[in-house]
Design a protein around this motif. Structure first.
Motif: not given
Ligand SMILES: C[S@@+](CC[C@H](N)C(=O)[O-])C[C@H]1O[C@@H](n2cnc3c(N)ncnc32)[C@H](O)[C@@H]1O
Length: 508
Positions: A68-79, A161-164, A178-182
């Motif tokens: 599944s790690q090789e074959l699925t598309v996991s694109e997503t984002y908030f809202f 992931a927070l673009r919207e 760091g460069r991310d958001f918790a």
């Protein structure tokens, strides 16, 4: 060493993936599948045959996770597609809170949750609903990809992931790390994530009568049609009557399930599980084939509304068609293999194919009254009534058709024409939009929306719709061209699109 993988191995690999994960891969993806298979063979040091035998014979969850790690598309984002979240917050959630007031229990599922942004967006809106703490509220996110499930559980997200995500929502629920958001810890704790394969019959996940709201977005599109249907059936059974189902923007239940009502608010579409008493009516097969119609003229499109144009085109064609021809019945059976209901629709279809609309209508109107429950009969009748300009009857027929086949894109398109004629432009636009949602490949509602927008002076919207209509018309099924083309041929409608596009500054 580069392992040899034959075309037969790839075919078998494709079939196992469809069977175990439910994912569909077209022939064009064969090279990609071959690469994935080679990598997996390298990891396990197996021959293709031994690997495929094991995959076929056992439920190997570890290997499915890796695949599944090789074959699925996991694109997503908030809202993502915020209209759906607005419909969730303003319609679905209050409605389910009302329905569950006695039980004080609410269950929300994000099926195919990827790295959790969808489930956490829902959790934020649930928090804003101010539900009394005495309620038992649970949000569950499931995904087959173990890497995604552990990422969701960590609750650490990138700027991307927070673009919207609106700035105030960011400030409230996230801290820079760091460069991310918790994500806020209390919010993180309000969602449970589990590794689950939606394509498996999993009694714990699919307990009947469980979920109030299911988000199952942008997953169905990767499934084989058979698996998609099976998973939707499971979801339907596991939902409470009156519960809400949200699919991705490009996904529809048309032809997949009739256990749901279609809902259209907040510029978006979603579904509501029918109540137990509302009998699901099996869909009858669609009309299969007609030959392409004869060319018609374009002058009639100067008419006041599109429906006037259709009526005059049909009248003109019928005048031309009065020259003697071999009778339809004499040729019946020689042209195609028909779908045979208990009454004979063939002659009416043949008459339609010959553009003898009045006779086709007469034929349909003489069918036995019980045919009035057959979606094929109703659609043909509604299209012919529309062509004849008998719009009150056409509208009534469309509504009867929607009673037996609520997800009929054709009925909605014909209703759009009737509504336009009744000077109800918002109603017309709404029905065209529903038709497009139900069947994104349907050219005519795009053309109609384009013409409506052009008449309203909205050149931008007209261009967008007409460009789409132009694209779709060239591949539109010929039986549908005949049924909904209003007496115009494909070439004529393409020419109309080009003229209208040029008139509003578009590329023809
Ligand atoms: C494109 S993402 C959608 C994410 C989210 N629902 C959204 O719309 O933003 C599709 C997700 O479906 C998951 N998926 C695909 N097949 C699945 C299966 N058989 N069982 C569970 N999840 C699956 C993938 O792993 C992937 O994370």
């Amino acid at each position: 060493m580069r392992r040899l993988v034959s075309a037969a191995d790839i075919d078998r690999f494709r079939a196992v993936i469809a069977h175990r994960l439910g994912l569909g891969f077209e022939d064009a993806k064969s090279a990609f599948l071959a690469d994935v298979m080679r990598r997996r063979l390298d990891v396990g040091g197996q021959t293709p045959e031994a690997y495929l035998d094991r995959l076929d014979a056992e439920h190997r969850d570890d290997e499915m996770g890796a695949l599944s790690q090789e074959l699925t598309v996991s694109e997503t984002y908030f809202f993502r597609h915020n209209d759906q979240y607005r419909a969730f917050a303003e319609i679905a959630l209050p409605d389910r809170l009302g329905a569950q007031a006695a039980a004080k229990r609410l269950r929300i599922l994000s099926a195919g949750c990827a790295s959790g942004e969808e489930a956490f967006s829902l959790a934020m809106l649930v928090r804003d609903a101010g539900i009394d703490p005495s309620w038992d509220v649970a949000i569950l996110g499931v995904d087959v990809n173990p890497a995604m499930v552990s990422k969701a559980t960590r609750g650490l997200f990138s700027e991307w992931a927070l673009r919207e995500t609106p700035a105030d929502v960011r400030r409230r629920w996230f801290k820079p790390a760091g460069r991310d958001f918790a994500l806020d810890d209390t919010l993180r704790a309000s969602v449970t994530f589990e590794e689950r394969n939606l394509s498996r019959d999993d009694p714990r996940l699919w307990q009947p009568d469980t979920y109030d709201i299911v988000f199952f977005r942008n997953v169905l599109m990767y499934f084989t049609p058979e698996n998609g249907q099976t998973v939707i059936t499971r979801i339907g059974r596991a939902m409470k009557a009156g519960g809400y189902l949200f699919l991705g923007h490009a996904e529809t239940l048309r032809g997949v399930s009739d256990d749901f009502h279609l809902r259209h608010t907040h510029d978006t579409f979603y579904y509501q599980r029918k109540q137990g008493a509302e009998r699901a009516t099996p869909l009858l097969p669609a009309i299969t084939s007609f030959a392409a119609p004869a060319p018609a003229v374009i002058a009639a499109v100067e008419a006041d509304t599109w429906i006037d144009a259709i009526r005059s085109a049909c009248e003109r064609i019928e005048t031309l068609a009065r020259s003697p021809r071999p009778s339809a019945s004499a040729r019946q059976g020689s042209t195609r293999v028909a779908v045979m209901p208990t009454w004979d629709l063939d002659l009416a279809r043949e008459l339609l194919r010959e553009e003898r609309f009045a006779e086709a209508l007469d034929r349909i109107e003489r069918l036995p009254p019980e045919s009035g429950q057959d979606p094929d009969v109703l659609l043909l009748l509604a299209a012919l009534l529309t062509q004849r300009g008998r719009l009150v009857e056409a509208e009534d027929t469309c509504r009867r058709l929607l009673d037996v086949d609520e997800l009929s894109a054709g009925a909605h398109y014909l209703l759009a024409l009737c509504r336009e004629h009744a000077r109800d432009r918002p109603g017309a636009v709404n029905h065209d939009q529903v038709a497009i949602h139900l069947d994104p490949g349907f050219a005519m509602p795009h053309l109609h929306l384009g013409l409506l927008a052009r008449r309203a002076g909205d050149r931008g919207a007209a261009r967008k719709e007409l460009e789409q209509a132009l694209l779709l018309l060239q591949r539109e099924d010929s039986s549908r061209m005949l049924l909904f083309g209003g007496g115009f041929s494909r070439n004529t409608l393409v020419a109309l699109c080009r003229t209208e596009l040029a008139g509003c500054g578009g590329q023809a």
